[in-house]
Design an enzyme around this catalytic site. Structure first.
Site, mmCIF file in Angstrom:
data_model
loop_
_atom_site.group_PDB
_atom_site.id
_atom_site.type_symbol
_atom_site.label_atom_id
_atom_site.label_comp_id
_atom_site.label_asym_id
_atom_site.label_seq_id
_atom_site.Cartn_x
_atom_site.Cartn_y
_atom_site.Cartn_z
ATOM 1 N N THR A 1 0.836 -1.205 0.000
ATOM 2 C CA THR A 1 0.000 0.000 0.000
ATOM 3 C C THR A 1 0.872 1.257 0.000
ATOM 4 O O THR A 1 0.596 2.205 -0.727
ATOM 5 C CB THR A 1 -0.954 -0.027 1.216
ATOM 6 O OG1 THR A 1 -1.802 -1.173 1.080
ATOM 7 C CG2 THR A 1 -1.824 1.210 1.276
ATOM 8 N N ASP B 1 -6.110 -1.068 -4.837
ATOM 9 C CA ASP B 1 -5.480 -1.760 -3.696
ATOM 10 C C ASP B 1 -6.297 -2.994 -3.332
ATOM 11 O O ASP B 1 -7.463 -3.115 -3.704
ATOM 12 C CB ASP B 1 -5.373 -0.819 -2.489
ATOM 13 C CG ASP B 1 -4.295 -1.282 -1.500
ATOM 14 O OD1 ASP B 1 -3.543 -2.226 -1.822
ATOM 15 O OD2 ASP B 1 -4.195 -0.685 -0.405
ATOM 16 N N GLU B 2 -5.686 -3.926 -2.613
ATOM 17 C CA GLU B 2 -6.341 -5.161 -2.153
ATOM 18 C C GLU B 2 -7.001 -5.903 -3.312
ATOM 19 O O GLU B 2 -8.156 -6.357 -3.219
ATOM 20 C CB GLU B 2 -7.371 -4.835 -1.052
ATOM 21 C CG GLU B 2 -6.797 -4.114 0.151
ATOM 22 C CD GLU B 2 -5.869 -4.947 1.019
ATOM 23 O OE1 GLU B 2 -5.645 -6.142 0.714
ATOM 24 O OE2 GLU B 2 -5.360 -4.401 2.019
HETATM 25 P P1 ADP Z 1 0.917 -3.913 3.007
HETATM 26 O O1 ADP Z 1 -0.001 -3.049 2.174
HETATM 27 O O2 ADP Z 1 1.875 -4.718 2.169
HETATM 28 O O3 ADP Z 1 0.176 -4.781 3.988
HETATM 29 P P2 ADP Z 1 1.678 -1.391 4.177
HETATM 30 O O4 ADP Z 1 2.214 -0.576 3.047
HETATM 31 O O5 ADP Z 1 0.284 -1.063 4.626
HETATM 32 O O6 ADP Z 1 1.851 -2.942 3.865
HETATM 33 O O7 ADP Z 1 2.587 -1.211 5.467
HETATM 34 C C1 ADP Z 1 3.989 -1.291 5.439
HETATM 35 C C2 ADP Z 1 4.493 -0.771 6.793
HETATM 36 O O8 ADP Z 1 4.120 -1.682 7.803
HETATM 37 C C3 ADP Z 1 5.997 -0.669 6.946
HETATM 38 O O9 ADP Z 1 6.520 0.506 6.404
HETATM 39 C C4 ADP Z 1 6.159 -0.707 8.461
HETATM 40 O O10 ADP Z 1 6.023 0.581 9.002
HETATM 41 C C5 ADP Z 1 4.952 -1.488 8.932
HETATM 42 N N1 ADP Z 1 5.265 -2.848 9.440
HETATM 43 C C6 ADP Z 1 4.671 -3.424 10.506
HETATM 44 N N2 ADP Z 1 5.108 -4.686 10.688
HETATM 45 C C7 ADP Z 1 6.018 -4.936 9.702
HETATM 46 C C8 ADP Z 1 6.812 -6.086 9.334
HETATM 47 N N3 ADP Z 1 6.776 -7.230 10.023
HETATM 48 N N4 ADP Z 1 7.628 -5.979 8.262
HETATM 49 C C9 ADP Z 1 7.670 -4.809 7.574
HETATM 50 N N5 ADP Z 1 6.945 -3.715 7.850
HETATM 51 C C10 ADP Z 1 6.115 -3.760 8.915
HETATM 52 MG MG MG Z 2 -2.058 -2.979 1.972
#
Ligand code: ADP
Ligand code: MG
Ligand code: ZN
Length: 193
Positions: free
Chosen positions: A27, A92-93
């Site tokens: 995201t 997204d998603e």
């Molecule tokens: P996604 O959309 O892939 O679920 P996001 O972009 O919403 O991920 O969030 C990424 C952020 O999550 C990172 O920049 C960090 O601040 C936070 N974070 C929390 N736990 C973790 C983890 N285990 N590894 C990496 N980032 C993490």
């Molecule tokens: Mg996400």
């Protein structure tokens, strides 16, 4: 692709896929690309499926609280409907849409638009999560993002569900899921991952 290459491209459409485990920064990366398109004064349309209302009804919000305004849609067809005037489209998603999303992305890219799609590449069992595999096959550009394993700190490409639910879709954040590497990931009893 660099922003300069993107700027110079000859208005051919393209599909970009950003995929990886939960917490891997999908995201964040989507928001970064969309913000840069907005700075370039391109017409940007941003969508998320209704099912994902973890943080906010309308905004797309990353786990580190960055956000961007989006339109909530019930189906991939609604993306077609609302994208007529857009040059850049963010989704997204994507794993929460059905396979019709693939056709919709193709159609929009064929119209010359830049489509940026973010979603989970595998589910909590480690099984490829449609429609991402098919989107990866037809995309011009692919970015795999990795999280940090909460057990050992290694790069993590698995999403560990820490509750006992066995539904494929259980919406949640760190209350339900953890990022794990290949070694620390424990396949659920009901799974085949
Ligand atoms: P996604 O959309 O892939 O679920 P996001 O972009 O919403 O991920 O969030 C990424 C952020 O999550 C990172 O920049 C960090 O601040 C936070 N974070 C929390 N736990 C973790 C983890 N285990 N590894 C990496 N980032 C993490
Ligand atoms: Mg996400
Ligand atoms: Zn690990």
């Amino acid at each position: 692709m660099t922003d300069l290459e993107n700027f110079k491209r000859n208005f051919t459409g393209q599909i970009e896929v950003i995929c990886g485990s939960m917490f891997s920064g999908k995201t964040e990366e989507l928001i970064r690309r969309l913000r840069r398109a907005q700075i370039a004064k391109q017409k940007v349309a941003i969508f998320k499926p209704r099912i994902d209302n973890r943080f906010s009804e309308n905004d797309i919000v990353s786990h580190n609280k960055q956000s961007i305004t989006s339109t909530v849609v019930d189906s991939a067809d609604e993306i077609l409907l609302f994208s007529a005037g857009a040059e850049v489209i963010g989704i997204d998603e994507a794993q929460f849409f059905d396979n019709n999303l693939v056709k919709v992305c193709q159609k929009l890219a064929d119209q010359g638009k830049r489509i940026i799609v973010a979603g989970l590449d595998t589910d909590y069992r480690g099984v490829p999560f449609e429609p991402i595999p098919e989107l990866l096959a037809i995309a011009e550009y692919i970015t795999k993002t990795l999280a940090v394993c909460v057990k050992c700190g290694a790069p993590a490409n698995r999403t560990q569900r820490i509750t006992k639910d066995s539904d494929r879709v259980v919406v949640g954040a760190s209350d339900v899921y953890e990022a794990r590497c290949r070694n620390c990931y424990e396949p659920p009893e009901d799974g085949n991952g």
